[in-house]
Design an enzyme around this catalytic site. Structure first.
Site, PDB file in Angstrom:
ATOM      1  N   ASP A   1       0.867  -1.163   0.000  1.00  0.00           N
ATOM      2  CA  ASP A   1       0.000   0.000   0.000  1.00  0.00           C
ATOM      3  C   ASP A   1       0.916   1.229   0.000  1.00  0.00           C
ATOM      4  O   ASP A   1       2.098   1.127   0.357  1.00  0.00           O
ATOM      5  CB  ASP A   1      -0.899  -0.017   1.237  1.00  0.00           C
ATOM      6  CG  ASP A   1      -1.761   1.220   1.328  1.00  0.00           C
ATOM      7  OD1 ASP A   1      -2.434   1.554   0.343  1.00  0.00           O
ATOM      8  OD2 ASP A   1      -1.749   1.867   2.393  1.00  0.00           O
TER       9      ASP A   1
ATOM     10  N   ASP B   1      -0.051   5.257   0.684  1.00  0.00           N
ATOM     11  CA  ASP B   1      -0.272   6.225   1.755  1.00  0.00           C
ATOM     12  C   ASP B   1      -0.335   5.523   3.103  1.00  0.00           C
ATOM     13  O   ASP B   1      -1.111   4.596   3.301  1.00  0.00           O
ATOM     14  CB  ASP B   1      -1.588   6.981   1.517  1.00  0.00           C
ATOM     15  CG  ASP B   1      -1.519   7.867   0.289  1.00  0.00           C
ATOM     16  OD1 ASP B   1      -0.524   8.597   0.159  1.00  0.00           O
ATOM     17  OD2 ASP B   1      -2.453   7.823  -0.531  1.00  0.00           O
TER      18      ASP B   1
ATOM     19  N   ASP C   1      -1.387  -0.595   6.040  1.00  0.00           N
ATOM     20  CA  ASP C   1      -1.580   0.074   7.328  1.00  0.00           C
ATOM     21  C   ASP C   1      -3.029   0.046   7.793  1.00  0.00           C
ATOM     22  O   ASP C   1      -3.348   0.588   8.846  1.00  0.00           O
ATOM     23  CB  ASP C   1      -1.126   1.540   7.230  1.00  0.00           C
ATOM     24  CG  ASP C   1      -2.045   2.353   6.323  1.00  0.00           C
ATOM     25  OD1 ASP C   1      -2.129   2.035   5.126  1.00  0.00           O
ATOM     26  OD2 ASP C   1      -2.687   3.306   6.817  1.00  0.00           O
TER      27      ASP C   1
END
Length: 304
Positions: free
Chosen positions: A26, A28, A245
């Protein structure tokens, strides 16, 4: 998957690396926060490549095209190629063109990056940018004509989201023949100043409620992005690690795709969130990662 995830450390890093040929990141919250790169991310990506690992970048951020993402990777000095980058903007265009095989025009609620991916696939579109109606007048409701060629409403993050755009979208969606596609439904995203910002999911949910229609979501945690990658690259999900995240998107996506999952604690989800998921579920919880680590920086420290 029913036990608390394992901390990735120097004792298990060797087996972890040996069991995964491909790493999907991922962006961001993992590689950067907005424009601030996480320390040693370029070195981490380079080292994984030196170890013979394949690397892909997967993002629910639908405001950028693959080309725009590549420009950001270059600015941040992260080694990447366009065909390694899979944002939900590309997934939306891929779905409309090759999966749903829709003809006609797309009414877009979204940013220029999303529109660019439609253009790349020669998909006709209307609606992007500010709405041409000036303000809102209750006496003007229904006074404009809907384009009869529209066969799909595509919903991403739209900085120009307005009452007028919502009004048009729901009236297109009153037609059963018009498809409803959303890039993703992330409700929030982290910023580099410590605040969180409302995400695409806030806007999509408002449109779903108003139109009384559920959108087909193409971004994480749905598995279309993995299908895109498998269509173009020969990868084995069971020898792949998804690093993210967010339990609700990244980790759920990775587990649904039968990959190993690694949670980094620099973005949306915390260990408290993991603990709550563990306590509140009596069965197999697809939101629980196999491993966790503090950050991508710490991952680099372990493998360098």
């Amino acid at each position: 998957m029913t036990s608390f995830p394992v901390l990735l450390n120097k004792e298990n890093i060797g087996e972890f690396l040996a069991s995964n040929d491909t790493f999907m990141f991922d962006c961001d919250g993992v590689l950067w926060k907005q424009n601030n790169i996480v320390h040693y991310v370029p070195e981490l990506i380079k080292h994984l490549r030196q170890l013979g690992k394949r690397v892909f970048f997967i993002s629910n951020n639908n405001t950028k095209s693959r080309r725009q993402y590549l420009e950001k990777f270059s600015r941040l000095e992260i080694e990447a190629k366009e065909d390694e980058i899979y944002p939900s903007s590309y997934a939306a265009a891929y779905y409309i063109k090759y999966v749903a095989k829709l003809c006609g025009k797309v009414y877009v609620l979204g940013a220029p990056g999303l529109v660019e991916e439609l253009v790349n696939e020669n998909i006709k579109h209307i609606g992007s940018g500010p709405d041409e109606m000036k303000g809102y007048d209750i006496d003007l409701v229904g006074s404009y004509d809907l384009d009869p060629e529209v066969s799909c409403v595509l919903h991403g993050f739209d900085a120009y989201y307005s009452y007028n755009k919502l009004h048009k979208a729901i009236n297109y969606l009153l037609k059963d023949c018009v498809h409803f596609v959303a890039t993703n439904k992330d409700m929030i995203f982290p910023t580099d100043n410590g605040f969180v910002a409302p995400g695409t999911g806030c806007l999509v949910t408002a449109t779903e409620i108003s139109a009384k229609r559920k959108a087909t979501v193409v971004g994480k945690p749905e598995t279309l992005l993995m299908e895109c990658i498998k269509h173009k690259h020969d990868i084995d999900p069971e020898k792949t690690c998804m690093i993210g995240d967010n339990l609700d998107t990244d980790i759920l996506f990775g587990n649904r795709c039968n990959t190993t999952t690694l949670l980094v604690l620099t973005g949306v989800s915390t260990l408290d969130d993991v603990q709550r998921e563990q306590e509140n579920c009596q069965f197999k919880n697809m939101k629980l990662p196999h491993f966790y680590i503090k950050s991508a920086t710490h991952l680099y420290d372990l493998i360098k």
